[in-house]
Design an enzyme around this catalytic site. Structure first.
Site, mmCIF file in Angstrom:
data_model
loop_
_atom_site.group_PDB
_atom_site.id
_atom_site.type_symbol
_atom_site.label_atom_id
_atom_site.label_comp_id
_atom_site.label_asym_id
_atom_site.label_seq_id
_atom_site.Cartn_x
_atom_site.Cartn_y
_atom_site.Cartn_z
ATOM 1 N N LYS A 115 -1.139 13.027 -7.197
ATOM 2 C CA LYS A 115 -2.032 12.019 -6.614
ATOM 3 C C LYS A 115 -1.412 11.389 -5.379
ATOM 4 C CE LYS A 115 -4.621 10.558 -10.730
ATOM 5 N NZ LYS A 115 -5.053 9.397 -11.552
ATOM 6 N N SER A 119 12.778 0.992 15.358
ATOM 7 C CA SER A 119 13.061 0.513 14.006
ATOM 8 C C SER A 119 11.755 0.062 13.356
ATOM 9 C CB SER A 119 14.053 -0.656 14.072
ATOM 10 O OG SER A 119 14.276 -1.219 12.804
ATOM 11 N N CYS A 160 19.748 2.610 18.286
ATOM 12 C CA CYS A 160 19.183 2.360 16.951
ATOM 13 C C CYS A 160 20.188 2.627 15.830
ATOM 14 C CB CYS A 160 17.903 3.176 16.757
ATOM 15 S SG CYS A 160 16.830 2.524 15.457
ATOM 16 N N GLU A 213 14.000 3.066 22.312
ATOM 17 C CA GLU A 213 14.294 4.462 22.006
ATOM 18 C C GLU A 213 13.030 5.321 22.145
ATOM 19 O OE1 GLU A 213 16.253 6.776 18.109
ATOM 20 O OE2 GLU A 213 15.393 4.765 17.901
ATOM 21 N N GLU A 259 -0.376 0.924 -8.297
ATOM 22 C CA GLU A 259 -1.261 1.966 -8.810
ATOM 23 C C GLU A 259 -0.735 3.349 -8.447
ATOM 24 O OE1 GLU A 259 -5.003 1.005 -7.094
ATOM 25 O OE2 GLU A 259 -5.442 -0.593 -8.523
ATOM 26 N N ASN A 309 -13.676 7.860 -14.886
ATOM 27 C CA ASN A 309 -13.488 8.515 -13.590
ATOM 28 C C ASN A 309 -14.792 8.885 -12.903
ATOM 29 O OD1 ASN A 309 -10.739 8.315 -13.759
ATOM 30 N ND2 ASN A 309 -10.378 10.449 -14.315
ATOM 31 N N LYS A 345 12.782 -7.598 7.384
ATOM 32 C CA LYS A 345 13.764 -6.810 8.123
ATOM 33 C C LYS A 345 14.312 -7.552 9.335
ATOM 34 C CE LYS A 345 14.389 -2.052 9.689
ATOM 35 N NZ LYS A 345 13.693 -0.765 9.949
ATOM 36 N N LYS A 383 22.365 9.846 21.612
ATOM 37 C CA LYS A 383 22.540 9.183 20.322
ATOM 38 C C LYS A 383 23.562 9.935 19.469
ATOM 39 C CE LYS A 383 19.563 7.232 16.672
ATOM 40 N NZ LYS A 383 18.149 7.070 16.249
ATOM 41 N N THR A 428 -8.492 1.632 -1.084
ATOM 42 C CA THR A 428 -8.009 0.353 -1.612
ATOM 43 C C THR A 428 -6.822 0.474 -2.568
ATOM 44 O OG1 THR A 428 -9.656 0.423 -3.395
ATOM 45 C CG2 THR A 428 -10.279 -0.700 -1.365
#
Length: 612
Positions: free
Chosen positions: A572, A191, A163, A44, A449, A420, A197, A111, A444
Site C-alpha cells: 500500500k 536541505s 550542504c 546548491e 494510517e 472497503n 530542523k 562537493k 487524505t
C-alpha cells in the site's frame, strides 16, 4: 578585514525549467548589484534544481547546465557570484559551485561528502571529490581550476562547504578551511524542510562560526521544487558563535535576497516558529508550488468531516491566505495561471471557492455529525461544497458479488469487504469532479494510517497528491485544536468535537479508529523507534515499557500488531500518492524508508516477545 557586503539568495527552481531558473538567478544578481553586494551566494544546484533525479546521470543534462552558466556569466560584471550546478567529467558527475568574479569564471568547487540518508540518494548521481585535489577543467576553451579551492576578494579569503559537507563532524572540510585561514565560509545547500530542523541549522552555524573563527553564511533552496521535498529558503549568517541574521522562511516569492555587512552585530533576526506554524507555512507553500507547477486549476477534496480531510481543507485555505498576503491578489493568481476578479469584500473566501471544491459522500453508515462538520467547515473557508450518497453504487457492487458467489454478504463474515467497497465506491465520482475541473484530487491518508495500512487502496488513498501522508495522526489531532484558535478557523469546532472514525461499519457497531488499531499516541512512539531509529521489536518493547504507562501484555500486543500490520502493508505504501516530506521522517518508500513488499513479517522477532 575589509568592510564589504555579502548576500545569500534563495531561489524557487524547477527541474527542466531552464529559462525560468536562469531568469530568477539573473534577477537576484541584478537586485544584489543594486544593493552594492560584492559577493553573492546561491544554493546548491541552483541552475538545475536539486530534484532533477536521474537526469543528472545523462550526458546532455550537465552539459546543458554548463551552457546556462555561460549565459549567466555576462550578468555578473561588478560582482562575485557563486552558483551551484552539476558538472560531468568523463563518466563521473560532480556536485559543484561555480565562482564567477566580475563576469569571469574563476573555478569550480566540488562537493566532498554526499548525503545518502533519509530522503537523499546522492551517491546514485554524484561522485565525492577528494580533499586537497585540484585539476584543470576546460570551460569554453579556457582551463579553470576545479576541485578543493578557496578564493580571495580584497583581503577576504573565503571557501565553501556544500550542504552535507558541513554535517560530517571532524571530517568536514571546514576544519581544513580553518587551517587555510579563511575568513568566510559559504554553505550553499539543498536541505529539505522538516519541522524543527531550523533549530539544528542554527546550532550548526553557531558552532561552525565559533570553531573555525570565521563568518559562516548558509543559503538554502526555496519551495516545492519537484513534488515531494519542500525547501524553506533559509539564509543565515553567523560569527563568533552568534547568529547575526536570519530571513523569513517559506516565502511565496520567486527568490529572496538577504544582504549582510560583515560586522559582528545582529542585522535582523526573524524569530523561529513553533512546529504548528511551520506545518502551516510549509504545507501552504508546498500546495501552491505543486498546483502551479503541475499547471492544474485547483483542488478537489472528498471532505468527510473528519480530522484528515478537514486538515487538508484548512491548509488549502491557508495557501490562499498566505499567498495573497505576501504576493497580493494580482500576482498570486498570475503565478497560478488562473483568471480571478473579486466580486466582494472578501476575495480570500472567493478565491478559496474557485480553487477548492469539496464533496461529502455519505452512506447509511455516515452520521449527521460528520455531515454537519464537513458542511460547516466548507462554508467557513469559502470552499464549494457538494453532498451526495453512494448507497446505490455500494448496493450495485454488492448485489453483483452476492449473485456471483450465491450468498448474502454479512458484517460477521465479510467485515473488511463491506468496509472497503464503501471507500472504493467514493473514488470514481470524486475523480470525475477533479477531471471536470482540471484539478488535483487530494488524498487524505496520514502517516499513522500508512504505518499499519489503515486505508483502502483505490478508496481514501486515491488522489494526485497526499499532503499529510508524512504527518502522524496524533499531531494532526493536536494541530486541529491549535488551528481553530491560532488560525481563527471557527469552522473546525465541529471536527474537534468528534472522535475519529472511518464510519464504514453500521453506526450501532460504534466504530472508532483507535478501537480498530490502538491509541494514536502509542503508534507514534512505536514508529519513532521502529521506523525512524530502526529498532527491533524487542528493543521497542524494552524502551517503551519504561516510558509508557501500559500493562506489559497490552504493550506487547500493540507492538505485535504494529509490526505485523507494517510488514503486510508495504504494497500500500508503494502506491500512495506523492506526499510532502514535512516531519523528521516519513514512510514513503520513494523518499525515506524502503522496506521489502514480501517478507517474513518479523515472525521470529515477535515470537521472542512471548518468551520474555
Amino acid at each position: 578585514m575589509a568592510a564589504i557586503k555579502i548576500a545569500g539568495a534563495t531561489v524557487n527552481q524547477t527541474p527542466l525549467d531552464w529559462e525560468g531558473n536562469l531568469d530568477r538567478i539573473i534577477r537576484a544578481v541584478a537586485q544584489a548589484k543594486n544593493q552594492q553586494v560584492e559577493i553573492l551566494c546561491f544554493p546548491e544546484l541552483a541552475i538545475t534544481g536539486y530534484g532533477s533525479e536521474d537526469l543528472f546521470l545523462s550526458y546532455w543534462y550537465p552539459k546543458k547546465a554548463l551552457s546556462q552558466l555561460e549565459k549567466l556569466i555576462p550578468h555578473c560584471s561588478g560582482i562575485t557570484v557563486a552558483v551551484g550546478l552539476p558538472v560531468r567529467i568523463q563518466e563521473k558527475v560532480y556536485n559543484t559551485v561555480a565562482v564567477i568574479e566580475d563576469a569571469e569564471l574563476k573555478g569550480f568547487v566540488a562537493k566532498q561528502f554526499l548525503a545518502i540518508d533519509g530522503v537523499h540518494y546522492e551517491f546514485r548521481w554524484f561522485t565525492p571529490w577528494a580533499a586537497g585535489e585540484v585539476i584543470a577543467f576546460d570551460f569554453l576553451g579556457k582551463e579553470v581550476p576545479f576541485g578543493d579551492l578557496t578564493f580571495h576578494h580584497k583581503d577576504i579569503h573565503y571557501g565553501f562547504e556544500i550542504c552535507e559537507d558541513a554535517w560530517r563532524g571532524k571530517e568536514r572540510p571546514g576544519y581544513r578551511l580553518c587551517e587555510r585561514k579563511v575568513d568566510l565560509i559559504f554553505n550553499p545547500s539543498a536541505s529539505h524542510f522538516a519541522m524543527g530542523k531550523s533549530a539544528e541549522r542554527k546550532e550548526l552555524i553557531e558552532f561552525s562560526s565559533e570553531t573555525f573563527g570565521t563568518y559562516y553564511c548558509y543559503v538554502n533552496l526555496l519551495g516545492n521544487e519537484a513534488g515531494r521535498m519542500i525547501f524553506d529558503g533559509e539564509i543565515l549568517l553567523g560569527k563568533a558563535g552568534k547568529l547575526l541574521a536570519r530571513n523569513q522562511l517559506l516565502s511565496f516569492q520567486d527568490f529572496q535576497l538577504l544582504a549582510f555587512d560583515l560586522e559582528e552585530k545582529a542585522q535582523g533576526l526573524t524569530p523561529m516558529q513553533a512546529k504548528e506554524w511551520e506545518f502551516v507555512q510549509a504545507s501552504a507553500l508546498g500546495l501552491f508550488d505543486y498546483l502551479r507547477k503541475s499547471r492544474s486549476k485547483g483542488f478537489v477534496l472528498s471532505l468527510s468531516g473528519g480530522a484528515d480531510s478537514s486538515t487538508i481543507a484548512v491548509l488549502v485555505a491557508e495557501m490562499v491566505r498566505r499567498g495573497m498576503a505576501e504576493l497580493g491578489v494580482k500576482t498570486f493568481v498570475e503565478k497560478l495561471g488562473i483568471a480571478f476578479s473579486p466580486q466582494s469584500e472578501n476575495p480570500e473566501k472567493e478565491l478559496v471557492g474557485q480553487l477548492l471544491t469539496t464533496a461529502y459522500q455519505g452512506t447509511k453508515n455516515s452520521s449527521e455529525d460528520t455531515f454537519n462538520s464537513a458542511k460547516a467547515l466548507a462554508e467557513s473557508i469559502g470552499a464549494r461544497f457538494h453532498s451526495w450518497t453512494i448507497d446505490e453504487e455500494v448496493k450495485s457492487y454488492t448485489s453483483k458479488i452476492e449473485a456471483a458467489i450465491g450468498r448474502k454478504l454479512t458484517w460477521e463474515q465479510d467485515d473488511i469487504t463491506l468496509q472497503n467497497i464503501q471507500a472504493r465506491s467514493r473514488s470514481p465520482i470524486i475523480w470525475m469532479l477533479a477531471n471536470l475541473n482540471n484539478a488535483l484530487l487530494l488524498s487524505t491518508s496520514n502517516r499513522s494510517e500508512g504505518d499499519v495500512g489503515y486505508a483502502t487502496m483505490d478508496g481514501d488513498t486515491s488522489g494526485s497528491i497526499s499532503p499529510i501522508a508524512a504527518v502522524d495522526k496524533h499531531f494532526i489531532l493536536h494541530w486541529l485544536q491549535w488551528a481553530e484558535q491560532n488560525l481563527d478557523r471557527p469552522g473546525l469546532s465541529y471536527v474537534n468535537s468528534l472522535t475519529p472514525t472511518a464510519e464504514l461499519r453500521p453506526l450501532e457497531r460504534t466504530q472508532t479508529d483507535e478501537k480498530d488499531l490502538m491509541p494514536y499516541s502509542v503508534i507514534v512512539e512505536i514508529e519513532k523507534l521502529a521506523i525512524r531509529d530502526r529498532r527491533s521489536p524487542m528493543d521497542v518493547f524494552l524502551i517503551l515499557k519504561e516510558e509508557l504507562p501500559l500493562d506489559e501484555s497490552v504493550l506487547k500486543d500493540y507492538i505485535k500488531k504494529f509490526f505485523r500490520l507494517w510488514s503486510r502493508n508495504q504494497w500500500k505504501r508503494e502506491r500512495l500518492a506523492p506526499s510532502f516530506h514535512l516531519d523528521e521522517f516519513n514512510v514513503d518508500p520513494k523518499t525515506w524508508y524502503r522496506f521489502p513488499i514480501l517478507s517474513g513479517g518479523f515472525a521470529e522477532e515477535l515470537e521472542q516477545l512471548d518468551h520474555l
